[in-house]
Design a protein around this motif. Structure first.
Motif, PDB file in Angstrom:
ATOM      1  N   GLY A 106       0.663  -1.317   0.004  1.00 12.68           N
ATOM      2  CA  GLY A 106       0.001   0.050   0.090  1.00 12.68           C
ATOM      3  C   GLY A 106       1.121   1.291  -0.136  1.00 12.68           C
ATOM      4  O   GLY A 106       0.379   2.167  -0.720  1.00 12.68           O
ATOM      5  N   ILE A 107       2.041   1.278   0.709  1.00 12.01           N
ATOM      6  CA  ILE A 107       2.702   2.670   0.877  1.00 12.01           C
ATOM      7  C   ILE A 107       3.485   2.616  -0.508  1.00 12.01           C
ATOM      8  O   ILE A 107       3.451   3.813  -1.027  1.00 12.01           O
ATOM      9  N   ASN A 108       3.884   1.623  -1.124  1.00 11.47           N
ATOM     10  CA  ASN A 108       4.618   1.722  -2.496  1.00 11.47           C
ATOM     11  C   ASN A 108       3.665   2.034  -3.352  1.00 11.47           C
ATOM     12  O   ASN A 108       3.901   3.047  -4.369  1.00 11.47           O
ATOM     13  N   ARG A 109       2.418   1.533  -3.539  1.00  7.09           N
ATOM     14  CA  ARG A 109       1.438   2.131  -4.404  1.00  7.09           C
ATOM     15  C   ARG A 109       1.125   3.691  -4.096  1.00  7.09           C
ATOM     16  O   ARG A 109       0.890   4.284  -5.341  1.00  7.09           O
ATOM     17  N   THR A 110       1.060   4.053  -2.732  1.00  4.63           N
ATOM     18  CA  THR A 110       0.770   5.498  -2.823  1.00  4.63           C
ATOM     19  C   THR A 110       2.010   6.252  -3.491  1.00  4.63           C
ATOM     20  O   THR A 110       1.740   7.502  -4.113  1.00  4.63           O
ATOM     21  N   GLN A 111       3.407   5.873  -3.321  1.00  2.00           N
ATOM     22  CA  GLN A 111       4.249   6.720  -3.859  1.00  2.00           C
ATOM     23  C   GLN A 111       3.968   6.570  -5.384  1.00  2.00           C
ATOM     24  O   GLN A 111       4.664   7.501  -6.024  1.00  2.00           O
ATOM     25  N   ILE A 112       4.048   5.452  -5.959  1.00  2.00           N
ATOM     26  CA  ILE A 112       3.463   5.340  -7.451  1.00  2.00           C
ATOM     27  C   ILE A 112       2.456   6.415  -7.757  1.00  2.00           C
ATOM     28  O   ILE A 112       2.534   6.919  -8.832  1.00  2.00           O
ATOM     29  N   GLU A 113       1.347   6.281  -7.027  1.00  2.00           N
ATOM     30  CA  GLU A 113       0.187   7.370  -7.448  1.00  2.00           C
ATOM     31  C   GLU A 113       0.673   8.798  -7.423  1.00  2.00           C
ATOM     32  O   GLU A 113       0.437   9.692  -8.290  1.00  2.00           O
ATOM     33  N   LEU A 114       1.349   9.201  -6.285  1.00  2.00           N
ATOM     34  CA  LEU A 114       1.970  10.424  -6.296  1.00  2.00           C
ATOM     35  C   LEU A 114       2.837  10.895  -7.627  1.00  2.00           C
ATOM     36  O   LEU A 114       2.821  12.078  -8.112  1.00  2.00           O
ATOM     37  N   ASP A 115       3.596   9.774  -7.975  1.00  2.00           N
ATOM     38  CA  ASP A 115       4.347  10.023  -9.250  1.00  2.00           C
ATOM     39  C   ASP A 115       3.551  10.022 -10.562  1.00  2.00           C
ATOM     40  O   ASP A 115       3.846  10.942 -11.361  1.00  2.00           O
ATOM     41  N   GLN A 116       2.526   9.202 -10.481  1.00  2.00           N
ATOM     42  CA  GLN A 116       1.587   9.448 -11.692  1.00  2.00           C
ATOM     43  C   GLN A 116       0.957  10.638 -11.610  1.00  2.00           C
ATOM     44  O   GLN A 116       0.491  11.352 -12.744  1.00  2.00           O
TER      45      GLN A 116
END
Length: 937
Positions: free
Chosen positions: A589-599
């Protein structure tokens, strides 16, 4: 406050009283007891206060019932008592179920107001817990009621201790209050600061209101909007006292924008400049051009003007500075970069500074270019809503997440009031734990349906839809605001964790509200007569949220994804070992959040561009195939459906609301008037496609649908409010439709994304389903191309363009067909041959997606997904010499096979996969080193 004239209180006691109306049927009677005559006994004090409370509640109840015809009035009585509260707390009237009591000293109440989020129900919910506890036990708190409140928050918004059944005495340590006060003081940094009012310099109390800069606001409420920046050449106040509240968001952003950039530039300014203003403090009055209008679309009403031709009016009178933000800046603030902010900051500083050396303007421009480079780091991003209807603030209910108090109340009452029977034997077996979860979900569903039937859906639906509109807008604002904020302040682990938790809360809230809407429509709940209030809706949302949580837990155990330990706590709450579940999912979940911020960052510019669907005589091949598929199955094209929703949106907005409920006959009549020339047949077709279905229950779907379409905890359901954004109810033989305009657009976008991603499920296997399958196949090829292009541009390795076959007669001549290598890549420095498999995975959004990943990738039936890649990896390592046709002296190289997925999937964070898995978004964030690190693992 209510306009009620109260009779005078007893002359024997000095009481100061107010009546507040804070929810549909909830009133607060606040009584400040200033002093007590020592000649009055404790018994007389109790008698006076009880009599006074009875008089107040009777008088106010009669007034409210007469004026507004309300029934079931509930009272919160809050006593504000002298500081020696231990004695006074024993003299207050006993609380009752519908007339609950609580008390604080003035200082205690001040700390609560300064620390907690602004929510009128915070103290109401606490007082309910307090009333229940004190009627069954004795509460002992030497730290005053603030210690009780702090303990309540610390204990998941519950007063009952977890390690006791019904204690005779509940103790709260004074340390709880002390720590609460310390945290409040540390966060606020309250102190005195000099300010000038009507030409006279005064000291006023200020507090730090944000965690990203040393900005301060006034403690006392005033008509001024102010920000103090103390760490400058001289203390500087940014203030605004314009009366037009419609500009409040714009005003706040301008004050913060000036304060923030001056704070950022301050070290360079100190080194290179002095102030042209010598007095302290400096008062900067920021004026917003009166021509600014709410929800304006600048480019629709104002021609763009180049920055060098826009004057920023600034006047200086002693230490008073006045700066006007002209309307011409609107277009620049609505852009995706910070050029407009740079322009305003330059002109402001150029007016108030003197240069120590060189040309003032040139030195200042160099500093701004270095410290505020042109980019997305901007404080005034809110004007992006001029381009995105989802971000409009008109007629918007405040965003409200699932409330922890109501969740806690449900959890502690599962075994007390909801009929759940638990014993240690049941909790010791996997089947027993699964049964408990199922039983709880079923009990919560029964309770939820019973409670929902008390309401008339005609009244409840618009309220819920407004709640959901707030969630939709919160997501849209996040996409607009977060990239700019990350560019401004960075995104360390704490920021990403906070984003993760906030998005989890928003997603949970939006899902529960949508599922409530579905249940109301499915059961056609129109017979009740109870009017919804905020507190009751909080309970409904919490019930649905807990239903989904326990059902997910049951499914996770059933699917062998996890089997957490459970135990029954003495207080009645069932404790679940969630850390054992979250060890993998949390990292995911944490890594997906980081990816979402990048997207969000990569798609930021698109948010500032108006997107329209243009129709002409000739469509592109892609648009035409969508049009043809929808027309073949529905008799209505996809773009025509878009036009239909556009008319529905405009119908709501013309009604000056976020939602609308309308009779079917009137709806047809209104639609026939629009420019799209709707026929009755088209209207029926569009409604059939977008309207929620009635007459189904969980696990009892309508004909043609799956059981999973009825389960709120599943993703991509054909019966979901996300897919069918219009609610229908039938009452008195009439049909009514209810919808909200932001969700219409969000839903249509969701349908389009599901379709183009190749995962839109339809109950009919018609032309739309065939198109979706075509998209799924096409997305695989497009995904490989995207990975290939990125690797060639960013890896520095040799990347082969074509796929590499491994089969009889191919360059890699195998006895059997081993498939192909999607991308063959070689690192000649580290001597590694990469065999990369590109998988166009869907995004994992539930435990069922996680299970699907396991089934596809590692179960025996999933051979086509990864087992063949494992076999191919073994073949390559056993026949490495054959790779000499691609790599000279390949025997000295190492072979590494990796699966690259389109989205992050939970499986990549476990040790279950026989091959390393990394998502393409994570690869782009971490760079090619992410592949190199797999060699070490």
């Amino acid at each position: 406050m209510l306009p009620i004239e109260l009779s005078s209180p007893s002359e024997a006691m000095e009481l100061h009283e107010c009546i507040f109306f804070f929810d549909l049927n909830k009133l607060a009677y606040v009584c400040y007891i200033e002093s007590k005559d020592e000649g009055i006994s404790d018994g007389q004090v109790r008698e006076i206060l009880e009599k006074r409370q009875g008089t107040i509640t009777k008088t106010v109840s009669e007034y409210v019932k007469e004026e507004w015809n309300f029934r079931d009035i509930e009272f919160l009585t809050m006593y504000l008592i002298p500081e020696n509260n231990q004695r006074w707390s024993k003299l207050l009237p006993s609380p009752k179920t519908r007339f609950i009591n609580t008390f604080f000293t003035l200082d205690e109440l001040k700390y609560i107001c300064n620390t907690e989020e602004s929510d009128p129900l915070t103290l109401w919910k606490f007082a309910k817990s307090y009333t229940e506890a004190i009627t069954l036990s004795r509460i002992n708190s030497k730290g005053g009621n603030l210690a009780v409140f702090a303990g309540y928050l610390q204990n998941n918004c519950c007063i009952w201790p977890e390690d006791e059944i019904r204690p005779d005495i509940i103790d709260f340590r004074p340390l709880l209050a002390t720590r609460y006060i310390e945290r409040s003081n540390e966060r606020r940094k309250e102190h005195k600061a000099k300010f000038r009012i009507d030409g006279e310099q005064k000291e006023i109390s200020v507090y730090n209101y944000c965690d990203y800069a040393p900005f301060y606001r006034e403690v006392e409420d005033t008509d001024r909007n102010t920000i103090l920046l103390e760490e400058f050449l001289s203390p500087i106040w940014f203030t605004n006292d314009q009366e037009e509240t419609q500009h409040s968001q714009l005003i706040s952003s301008q004050l913060e924008m000036l304060a923030f950039w001056i704070h950022v530039l301050e070290p360079d300014l100190k080194e290179n400049f002095t102030l042209s203003i010598n007095d302290t403090p400096i008062i900067v009055k920021v004026i917003i051009d009166s021509r600014f209008k709410p929800e304006m679309r600048p480019r629709d009403i104002l021609p763009e003007k180049s920055l060098d031709k826009i004057q920023i009016p600034i006047t200086i009178n002693g230490s008073d500075v006045e700066i006007t933000i002209p309307l011409e800046m609107a277009n620049w603030y609505s852009k995706s970069d910070n050029q407009g902010e740079r322009h305003v900051v330059f002109h402001f500083l150029n007016s108030i500074l003197n240069s120590k050396k060189g040309n003032k303007a040139e030195v200042l421009k160099v500093i701004i270019d270095e410290r505020i480079p042109i980019g997305i780091a901007k404080m005034s991003s809110m004007l992006g809503n001029a381009k995105n209807i989802l971000m409009e603030s008109r007629h918007m209910t405040s965003y409200r997440k699932v409330q922890p108090h109501d969740v806690s109340e449900i959890q502690i009452n599962l075994t007390r009031a909801y009929g759940i029977k638990v014993d240690d034997t049941l909790l010791k077996t996997k089947e027993g734990r699964k049964k408990i979860c199922r039983d709880i979900a079923a009990a919560l569903h029964g309770k939820l349906i019973k409670d929902l039937k008390e309401y008339d859906g005609m009244h409840l639906l618009p309220v819920l839809l407004n709640y959901h509109e707030a969630c939709v807008r919160e997501k849209a604002i996040k996409q607009l605001d977060r990239p700019a904020r990350v560019a401004l302040f960075g995104a360390d682990a704490a920021v990403i964790y906070k984003e993760h938790m906030e998005e989890n809360e928003r997603t949970k809230t939006a899902l529960t509200v949508r599922c409530l809407v579905e249940q109301i429509v499915a059961y056609n709940m129109v017979e009740g007569d109870k009017l919804p209030n905020f507190d009751d809706i909080d309970k409904l949302i919490a019930l649905m949220s807990e239903l989904i949580s326990w059902a997910n837990l049951s499914d996770g155990i059933h699917l062998d994804l996890y089997d957490p330990e459970m135990k029954l706590l003495p207080c009645g709450r069932i404790d679940v070992d969630y850390p054992s579940i979250n060890s993998t999912m949390f990292t995911f979940g944490i890594n997906r959040t980081q990816i979402e911020l990048d997207q969000y960052d990569s798609g930021y510019v698109d948010l500032f561009t108006m997107t329209t669907i243009e129709k002409g005589d000739e469509y592109s091949p892609e648009v035409k195939e969508v049009e043809d598929a929808f027309f073949a199955e529905l008799g209505m094209s996809f773009l025509r459906l878009h036009d239909f929703l556009t008319d529905l949106v405009e119908l709501v907005r013309r009604n000056n609301s976020s939602t609308i409920s309308i009779d079917e006959e009137i709806l047809y009549e209104e639609l026939r008037k629009t420019k799209f020339n709707w026929t009755d047949s088209e209207i029926r077709t569009a409604l059939d496609y977008f309207v929620l279905l009635q007459g189904w229950q969980i696990d009892n779907p309508p004909k043609g649908y799956r059981k999973t379409d009825t389960r709120p905890w599943y993703y991509n359901r054909a019966l979901s409010f996300n897919r069918r954004p219009i609610a229908k109810l039938v009452k008195g033989g009439r049909t009514y439709y209810t919808w909200s305009y932001r969700h219409l657009y969000a839903s249509f976008e969701n349908i389009y994304v599901l379709m183009t991603e190749g995962i839109l499920w339809n109950p009919s296997n018609g032309s739309i389903s065939q198109l979706v399958k075509k998209y799924a196949d096409r997305k695989g090829d497009e995904f490989r191309g995207s990975v290939l292009y990125w690797l060639k541009k960013n890896s520095g390795f040799e990347v082969f363009e074509e796929e590499v076959d491994i089969k009889p007669g191919a360059k890699l001549n195998a006895k059997e067909n081993e498939g192909d290598i999607d991308i063959l890549m070689v690192d000649h420095t580290q001597k590694v041959v990469y065999s990369l498999e590109c998988k166009n995975t869907a995004e994992s959004k539930s435990v069922h997606d996680f299970k699907a990943d396991l089934d596809k990738y590692i179960e025996p039936g999933g051979k086509e997904y990864i087992r063949k890649h494992v076999d191919r990896d073994a073949w390559l390592k056993s026949n490495i010499k054959m790779l000499n046709v691609y790599v000279k002296n390949v025997e000295t190289y190492q072979i590494l096979s990796v699966v690259i997925t389109a989205f992050d999937i939970p499986l990549s964070y476990s040790n279950l996969s026989p091959l390393p898995i990394i998502s393409f978004p994570r690869l782009k964030i971490e760079g090619i080193d992410a592949l190199k690190e797999l060699l070490i693992k």
